[in-house]
Motif scaffolding. Structure first.
Motif, short mmCIF file in Angstrom:
data_model
loop_
_atom_site.label_atom_id
_atom_site.label_comp_id
_atom_site.label_asym_id
_atom_site.label_seq_id
_atom_site.Cartn_x
_atom_site.Cartn_y
_atom_site.Cartn_z
N SER A 82 0.71 -1.21 0.07
CA SER A 82 0.09 0.11 0.12
C SER A 82 0.90 1.17 0.03
O SER A 82 0.43 2.45 0.05
CB SER A 82 -0.70 -0.16 1.14
N ASP A 83 2.10 1.13 0.48
CA ASP A 83 2.89 2.41 0.09
C ASP A 83 3.47 2.59 -1.22
O ASP A 83 4.02 3.69 -1.60
CB ASP A 83 4.21 1.92 1.18
N LYS A 84 2.95 1.62 -2.08
CA LYS A 84 3.37 1.91 -3.37
C LYS A 84 2.18 2.35 -4.46
O LYS A 84 1.16 1.48 -4.39
CB LYS A 84 4.26 0.55 -3.99
N ALA A 85 2.39 3.15 -5.31
CA ALA A 85 1.23 3.69 -5.94
C ALA A 85 1.83 3.86 -7.70
O ALA A 85 2.87 4.39 -7.72
CB ALA A 85 0.58 4.79 -5.55
N ILE A 86 0.89 3.55 -8.57
CA ILE A 86 1.06 3.61 -9.80
C ILE A 86 0.38 4.69 -10.43
O ILE A 86 -1.08 4.70 -10.14
CB ILE A 86 0.90 2.41 -10.72
N THR A 87 0.76 5.76 -11.02
CA THR A 87 0.19 6.80 -11.46
C THR A 87 -0.05 6.70 -13.07
O THR A 87 1.20 6.46 -13.78
CB THR A 87 0.85 8.18 -11.20
N VAL A 88 -1.25 6.77 -13.47
CA VAL A 88 -1.37 6.56 -14.89
C VAL A 88 -1.82 7.76 -15.67
O VAL A 88 -2.42 8.53 -14.82
CB VAL A 88 -2.49 5.23 -15.29
N PHE A 89 -1.75 8.01 -16.81
CA PHE A 89 -2.26 9.09 -17.59
C PHE A 89 -3.17 8.61 -18.52
O PHE A 89 -3.07 7.52 -19.11
CB PHE A 89 -1.21 9.90 -18.26
N THR A 90 -4.40 9.27 -18.49
CA THR A 90 -5.60 8.89 -19.46
C THR A 90 -6.13 10.02 -19.78
O THR A 90 -6.34 11.06 -19.36
CB THR A 90 -6.40 7.91 -18.74
N THR A 91 -6.74 9.59 -21.21
CA THR A 91 -7.39 10.99 -21.82
C THR A 91 -8.98 10.53 -21.81
O THR A 91 -9.78 11.49 -21.98
CB THR A 91 -7.12 11.04 -23.39
N GLY A 100 2.25 -10.27 -11.51
CA GLY A 100 1.77 -11.06 -10.38
C GLY A 100 1.04 -10.11 -9.50
O GLY A 100 0.33 -10.61 -8.50
N SER A 101 1.31 -8.76 -9.43
CA SER A 101 0.54 -7.88 -8.49
C SER A 101 -0.80 -7.54 -9.09
O SER A 101 -1.14 -7.60 -10.25
CB SER A 101 1.49 -6.69 -8.04
N PHE A 102 -1.68 -6.94 -8.32
CA PHE A 102 -2.86 -6.25 -8.38
C PHE A 102 -2.77 -4.83 -8.07
O PHE A 102 -1.91 -4.24 -7.06
CB PHE A 102 -3.81 -7.02 -7.90
N ALA A 103 -3.70 -3.72 -8.59
CA ALA A 103 -3.65 -2.58 -8.20
C ALA A 103 -5.39 -2.27 -7.87
O ALA A 103 -6.02 -2.98 -8.40
CB ALA A 103 -3.22 -1.49 -9.27
#
Length: 931
Positions: free
Chosen positions: A295-304, A364-367
């Motif tokens: 939970s300390d790791k986050a993935i930032t995505v860019f979307t239009t 293998g991971s989930f967000a």
RNA sequence: GCCCAGAUGGCGGAAUUGGUAGACGCGCUAGACUCAAAAUCUGGUUUUCGCAAGGGAGUGCAGGUUCGAUUCCUGUUCUGGGCACCA
């Protein structure tokens, strides 16, 4: 007296040189005009007839502007640094200085041969230390600058330091890393190293990391050009991406201004569109997905398409994404590693254009989807690029075809958020209709849902609206020899500009220019660094090591148009007085292949120099003329397979043949010179021919790129020797519109040559000599010449020079049939001709009794009264088909015209007694009867 | 794959704002001049039917808008340029 073009052209070339006819002053009461060609890279092959196309057009334009009373700057120079010279050096051991010098001399001779009005006293070459001194100087200005987003302009880095000391970076988010946050005290507490590290993230010229093609076998970094089908062009060795420290220019900070500035430019819409697409502004959102297992790791995505968040079924990271290592589960590690190995061998182009083969790998991971709280799998795949957006996307298979293919291929369940509009077979990409199965967005129009989604994301504190650009910062390092050295020294690994270090501490080579040192070999250093790394005497200074990369080709070409304004200045890149006088280039002529490279970089450099107060304008090229290519017209002979027999074109299908390129100089039209063919190459000495019935050998034809290997290169020198530069210039223009590609056909030049001879005969009789008389012209002659004045002037302004040549032909044909030899007609004609056929025009001008160059004459004005007709031959059509032509005075009332038309026997025949439903009468154009 | 262009006679092309498709030139062809050739000049040359007069078709392909489309719109095919280190 015949038209002896050889004598005439030689005479006037010498005259121009002796009288410095084309020398341009920076001081003139006349208005200025700047006409520029994209300067050439002087290749070893010399100029072929395709190269001067644009140069001739701009030369005509420059001469025209001068005749129109402007002080015209029309310079030429050489883009002399580059890969081919270095490649040649590696192969032959010859120093690029030497081969470049030879190539430039050759180019210069070839250009002079064509009679251009360049002011050669202003010539520049980017590889001259007196030139690249200023390329390095501008680089230092960029290094010492940052981009202030609040005022939207570049400012000195010293001002940033002052701000940091008081407020930290509270109001100045870091362009390279938005996480960086410091206050004044915090800044002052940092070590010099830490401070410089942060400053580097703001500089307009900065150090970063980029992937380059690395070839282990050759021990070198390769250009994209040198990688063919996934292996090195030389040797066919495997290549892979390697991450290296590189200089960059922060052009992305200028994205918005580069976009806005396009509106002010007189470029074709296509050209502007290409730049817009390259900059690629897209409005969307950044959304943070927390990793389920960490939970300390986050993935930032860019979307239009933040509106599609309920349809996000998985995340995809670029394989190079920095979080991949952290989130890959042990079970997936080896698969992920293998996949990343594979991606390292793939070019970006391959990665994004691959449509048939879907590839990727589960981490293998989930967000956790921050809006739905649903866990979704995290994948890596090559179709997501690290350099674009955040290097991560949320995949919405029901709304994006790429994601859809991916989900289908890997059997990832698809959430449908478009109801019946999603077929299950293809993604629904349209931005129309309402969303379904989307929580609070269900039933909402997509156009409205975008904003609602962003609001919800902001409210939840998991993201924000975001403008993204496809444009990337420009890589500015090359691991090469033949380029500008960087004025940079690394002190304990930290980059310092040489002007930040005391002269004493660096030792020799402490001021600009940092000269390119001699090297023993042009091979790269073992470390993957460029050849300069091998010269330890040069690299090592008392304080540290010099940067061993050199600058890329576009460094010198990004600002050369400024240097022409003040080329000898040795204390400034160009004096302010000079740049204030000449300002931007009024007309720039060049190929569309530079649409997004050179033209974008030059615009950025110009804006940066403007921001920093060095020049007073922020766009370099006001008007742009695109020039097409002249292709080669190849000729083929057909050798009967396995024999030395050559069969003529019409009979080639009678047997099995091999098509072989034959040198175009051995062919007249399609007719092969059999004797010269046998002498061409030893293996053809005993060639036998199977001929046409009339004993001729006819060659096959194809239009291809002009190149040595296709034996279709035509050298302008040969054409000029045979027909003269004036004929050559006019023929190049006559071929067609400047901006389209067309094949070269030497055969056709004779028509233009005949035309010039015919024109000459208006002035000079073979027996009687000079025959120009002082008689007053009649109405017909006045109409011919004034029409021509009008047409030529308009054509030059519009750069439609092919129709100018046609008009000259029409004019000369008409004057010849009127047997007009009158000075009052032929004198303006000579001036009109001067931009196109300058040598001939000078000769005629002198014989007409003038003692100065025709370039000091004035372009004639036309008078409408001599041109206007008072009647018009109307095409009269019935139901759109022209049936007859009837002439009526232009001032004849419409009713009378209609009456006359209706009573005409041919029209009556077509009307078959019926009354027309409608009569369309367009005055001065046509008449149409609708039945 | 994505972005940007382009496509008109045997060939290069013209038609500038929706108004006579093929200007101008090459090539081909017939003729004049010439002992001959070159050079020059004159005529013809989109295609098809026709002795002709005259008619039909025709601007990559398929549709559409319009009195009228090479020109505007939709779709499509092919060719060229660019796609971030060729310049």
């Amino acid at each position: 007296m015949e038209y002896t073009f050889r004598t005439i052209e030689k005479k006037w070339k010498e005259y121009w040189k002796e009288h410095r006819t084309f020398s341009v002053s920076n001081h003139s009461p006349k208005p200025k005009y700047y006409v520029l060609d994209m300067f050439p890279y002087p290749s070893g092959a010399g100029l072929h007839v395709g190269h001067p196309l644009g140069y001739i057009a701009s030369d005509i334009f420059a001469r025209y502007k001068r005749l129109k009373g402007f002080n015209v700057l029309h310079p030429m120079g050489f883009d002399a640094f580059g890969l081919p010279a270095e490649q040649y050096a590696i192969e032959t051991g010859q120093h690029p200085i030497k081969t470049t010098e030879q190539n430039i001399n050759r180019y210069r001779e070839q250009l002079d041969n064509i009679g251009f009005c360049y002011d050669w006293e202003r010539a520049v070459r980017t590889s001259d230390p007196s030139y690249y001194k200023w390329t390095q100087w501008i680089f230092l200005k960029l290094f010492h600058s940052w981009y202030d987003r609040n005022t939207q302009k570049a400012r000195p880095i010293a001002e940033l330091i002052s701000i940091f000391e008081i407020d930290g970076n509270a109001n100045i988010p870091c362009p390279a890393d938005e996480q960086i946050c410091l206050d004044g005290n915090c800044w002052k507490g940092l070590s010099v190293e830490e401070q410089r590290d942060i400053l580097m993230k703001y500089r307009l010229a900065y150090l970063g990391f980029a992937d380059v093609w690395w070839c282990e076998a050759l021990g070198t970094v390769l250009a994209n050009d040198e990688v063919v089908n996934g292996v090195s062009e030389r040797g066919g060795f495997p290549v892979e991406k390697r991450r290296m420290r590189q200089w960059f220019l922060r052009i992305t900070e200028y994205a918005e201004r580069l976009l806005d500035g396009l509106e002010t430019l007189d470029w074709t819409e296509a050209m502007k569109e290409m730049q817009r697409n390259w900059i690629g502004k897209s409005i969307g959102a950044e959304i943070k997905f927390v990793v389920e297992q960490a939970s300390d790791k986050a993935i930032t995505v860019f979307t239009t398409r933040p509106d599609t968040i309920f349809g996000a079924d998985f995340l995809v990271l670029a394989p190079e994404h920095s979080l991949v290592d952290d989130i890959t589960t042990p079970a997936q590690q080896s698969e992920v590693n293998a996949y990343r190995e594979y991606v390292r061998t793939r070019s970006e182009r391959e990665r994004i254009s691959e449509v048939k083969l879907v590839s990727g790998c589960f981490t293998g991971s989930f967000a956790i989807n921050p809006i739905t709280q649903r866990p979704i799998p995290i994948w890596i795949a090559e179709y997501v690029l690290a350099g674009y957006g955040t290097g991560a996307i949320m995949a919405v298979p029901s709304g994006d075809q790429r994601d859809h293919l991916f989900a289908k291929h890997f059997n990832i369940p698809i959430t449908n958020i478009f109801g019946a509009r999603y077929s299950g077979e293809e993604a629904y990409m349209a931005k129309e209709g309402t969303l379904e199965n989307s929580g609070f967005l269900s039933g909402i129009e997509i156009s409205k849902a975008v904003k609602m989604a962003v609001d919800a994301i902001v409210e939840a504190g998991v993201g924000q609206g975001k403008v993204n650009y496809r444009l990337r910062d420009a890589g500015f390092s090359r691991q090469r020899y033949w380029g500008e050295p960087f004025p940079i020294v690394y002190k304990e690994g930290i980059a310092f500009a040489i002007d930040e270090l005391s002269n004493h501490s660096i030792g020799e080579q402490s001021t600009l220019p940092i000269l390119l040192p001699e090297v023993e070999s042009y091979q790269p250093a073992s470390s993957g660094e460029g050849p300069l790394a091998n010269i330890s005497d040069w690299v090592n200074t008392p304080v540290g090591q010099r940067e061993t990369s050199t600058m890329p080709g576009y460094a010198g070409s990004s600002w050369y148009f400024l240097r022409y304004m003040d080329p000898q200045n040795d204390h400034e890149f160009a004096g302010r007085k000079a740049t204030d006088y000449w300002r931007e280039v009024d007309v720039y002529v060049g190929g569309t292949e530079h649409a997004v490279g050179h033209l974008l970089y030059s615009r950025m450099w110009t804006k940066a120099l403007y921001d920093l107060g060095f020049i007073s304008f922020q766009e370099p090229f006001k008007k742009l003329i695109n020039q097409g290519m002249i292709q080669g017209s190849s000729r083929f002979v057909y050798r009967v397979h396995g024999t030395n027999q050559f069969v003529t074109y019409s009979r080639r299908n009678e047997m099995q043949v091999d098509e072989i390129h034959v040198d175009v100089s051995l062919v007249d039209g399609l007719l092969l010179d059999q004797k010269r063919f046998k002498a061409w190459r030893p293996e053809f000495a005993n060639a036998e021919f199977l001929l046409e019935d009339d004993g001729s050998y006819i060659c096959g034809v194809a239009v291809e790129k002009m190149s040595k290997s296709k034996y279709n290169v035509v050298n302008p020198d040969d054409i000029v020797a045979q027909y003269g530069a004036d004929t050559f210039r006019m023929y190049e223009m006559f071929l067609g519109p400047i901006d389209v590609s067309k094949p070269w056909d030497t055969k056709g030049i004779e028509g233009v040559h005949r035309f010039l001879k015919k024109l000459w005969r208006l002035y000079v009789d073979e027996q009687k000599g000079w025959i120009v008389n002082q008689e007053l012209p009649n109405a017909q002659e006045l109409q011919v010449i004034h029409r021509t004045i009008k047409k030529i002037g308009e054509d030059i302004e519009r750069f439609t020079l092919n129709t100018s040549v046609s008009q000259f032909m029409i004019c000369v044909n008409e004057l010849a049939s009127l047997t007009c030899h009158k000075q009052r007609v032929l004198e303006p004609l000579a001036i009109l001709l001067a931009p196109f056929a300058p040598h001939l025009a000078e000769e005629l001008w002198q014989q007409l009794g003038h003692s100065t160059s025709i370039m000091d004459a004035s372009f004639p004005d036309y008078e409408e009264k001599y041109i206007t007709e008072n009647s018009k031959k109307y095409p009269v059509a019935v139901n759109g088909k022209t049936r007859v032509e009837l002439e009526f005075p232009l001032d004849m009332p419409e009713e009378m015209v209609k009456q006359a038309v209706l009573s005409h026997p041919i029209i009556m025949k077509w009307l078959e007694g019926k009354a027309p439903k409608k009569i369309i009468f367009v005055k001065g154009k046509m008449i149409n009867l609708v039945v």
